[in-house]
Write an enzyme that holds these catalytic residues in place. Structure first.
Site, PDB file in Angstrom:
ATOM      1  N   HIS A   1       0.801  -1.226   0.000  1.00 28.71           N
ATOM      2  CA  HIS A   1       0.000   0.000   0.000  1.00 28.71           C
ATOM      3  C   HIS A   1       0.842   1.289   0.000  1.00 28.71           C
ATOM      4  O   HIS A   1       0.898   2.028  -0.979  1.00 28.71           O
ATOM      5  CB  HIS A   1      -0.911   0.019   1.228  1.00 28.71           C
TER       6      HIS A   1
HETATM    7  C1  BDR Z   1      -3.481   1.223   4.905  1.00 29.84           C
HETATM    8  O1  BDR Z   1      -3.866   0.826   6.207  1.00 29.84           O
HETATM    9  C2  BDR Z   1      -2.728   0.667   7.007  1.00 29.84           C
HETATM   10  O2  BDR Z   1      -2.874  -0.459   7.814  1.00 29.84           O
HETATM   11  C3  BDR Z   1      -1.537   0.609   6.088  1.00 29.84           C
HETATM   12  O3  BDR Z   1      -0.386   1.140   6.705  1.00 29.84           O
HETATM   13  C4  BDR Z   1      -1.982   1.438   4.918  1.00 29.84           C
HETATM   14  O4  BDR Z   1      -1.679   2.802   5.101  1.00 29.84           O
HETATM   15  C5  BDR Z   1      -3.960   0.177   3.915  1.00 29.84           C
HETATM   16  O5  BDR Z   1      -5.346   0.071   3.951  1.00 29.84           O
END
Ligand code: BDR
Ligand code: CA
Length: 303
Positions: free
Chosen positions: A232
């Protein structure tokens, strides 16, 4: 000339990778890192950020931000990031201390004092950015853009329709998305196009430096069944380094703050059915191999 950025984050395994990517790049100049409660509580993620910088031996101001969402209760992501926030890895060494300035004050000063417009990379809940815009609207004119990990055109990872960062503080997200600041959004649509398999993690593990070993250990925790579902937070950083990795279209995006079942949904009008202003550039596709190579090469450059 490198681009001045602020990273607003909640490290977090993928936040740590995004920070490493930015540190290693010649294109980006990190002026400030601000922390926001999300994956873990604010004290822990702020300490994680300082320990990460100590580990890679890079001094950058770290300013502590919001300890909870604007109006809602804090939700953590312990299942994904573990008790430490870095999976099962605990970094020990701490060379740097947190800034005397709050995140909002530090962001305001950094933005207003910068000759070049500042780009903000937001990879946690958007609480700090919303507070900044509301407290100091004069900063808006000196913000180049927000490069955000959050949301999705379809589906969620926190609820059937909501992605974690937006779900945690939808009221903040609404303020930010309605602010008029140019926004590029990297949601689950693209991040889930970057699964990581055992061989991708091992490639990083065997780079032969301590950052590679640390990154791989964190990624082991992210690995569920046969893969990591998606990468992500490196996406909004990678975009600033090489925008050609992504296919992006302008859309109207609204944030659902009140829905009985749809809190935190990003309602993306891909077909322009509403005719509303196209307030967000939405990433739809990414070149998986190239972004993983970029991450690998960044980690290789570090200690
Ligand atoms: C996002 O949620 C967090 O847990 C991760 O760091 C990322 O920013 C993904 O949905
Ligand atoms: Ca994050």
């Amino acid at each position: 000339m490198s681009r001045p950025i602020i990273i607003d984050c909640d490290p977090g395994i993928d936040d740590a990778l995004a920070i490493m990517l930015a540190i290693a790049s010649n294109e980006l100049d990190i002026k400030l890192i601000t922390t926001c409660a999300g994956n873990q509580r604010i004290e822990k993620i702020t300490l994680n950020t300082l320990k990460l910088l100590s580990f890679v031996d890079k001094e950058i101001e770290v300013a502590k931000g919001a300890d909870k969402p604007l109006f809602k209760d804090l939700i953590l992501s312990e299942a994904a990031h573990g008790k430490s926030g870095f999976g099962e890895v605990e970094l020990e060494e701490l060379k740097f201390s947190v800034s005397d300035r709050s995140a909002i004050e530090a962001m305001k000063d950094t933005i207003l004092n910068s000759e070049q417009k500042i780009t903000i990379v937001a990879i946690g809940p958007l609480t700090n950015i919303a507070l900044l815009i509301k407290s100091y609207p004069e900063v808006i004119k000196n913000i180049n853009q927000l490069s955000i990990m959050g949301g999705a055109c379809t589906g969620g990872n926190c609820t059937p329709v909501a992605e974690f960062n937006i779900y945690v503080d939808p009221d903040a997200a609404k303020i930010v998305f309605d602010s008029g600041i140019p926004i590029t959004m990297f949601g689950l649509d693209v991040t889930h196009q970057i699964p990581m398999y055992k061989e991708d993690i091992d490639r990083i593990r065997y780079i032969g430096n301590k950052t590679g070993q640390f990154a791989a250990k964190m990624l082991d925790f992210y690995f569920k069944e046969d893969k990591i579902e998606g990468m992500h937070d490196p996406c909004p950083v990678a975009y600033l380094i090489d925008p050609s990795l992504f296919t992006i279209i302008p859309c109207n995006v609204e944030i659902e703050t009140k829905g009985e079942f749809t809190r935190g949904q990003t309602v993306v009008d891909k077909l322009n059915q509403t005719g509303k202003p196209q307030n967000v550039k939405v990433a739809l596709e990414v070149e998986r191999e190239k972004i993983l190579d970029m991450l690998y090469n960044a980690i290789k450059k570090l200690k």
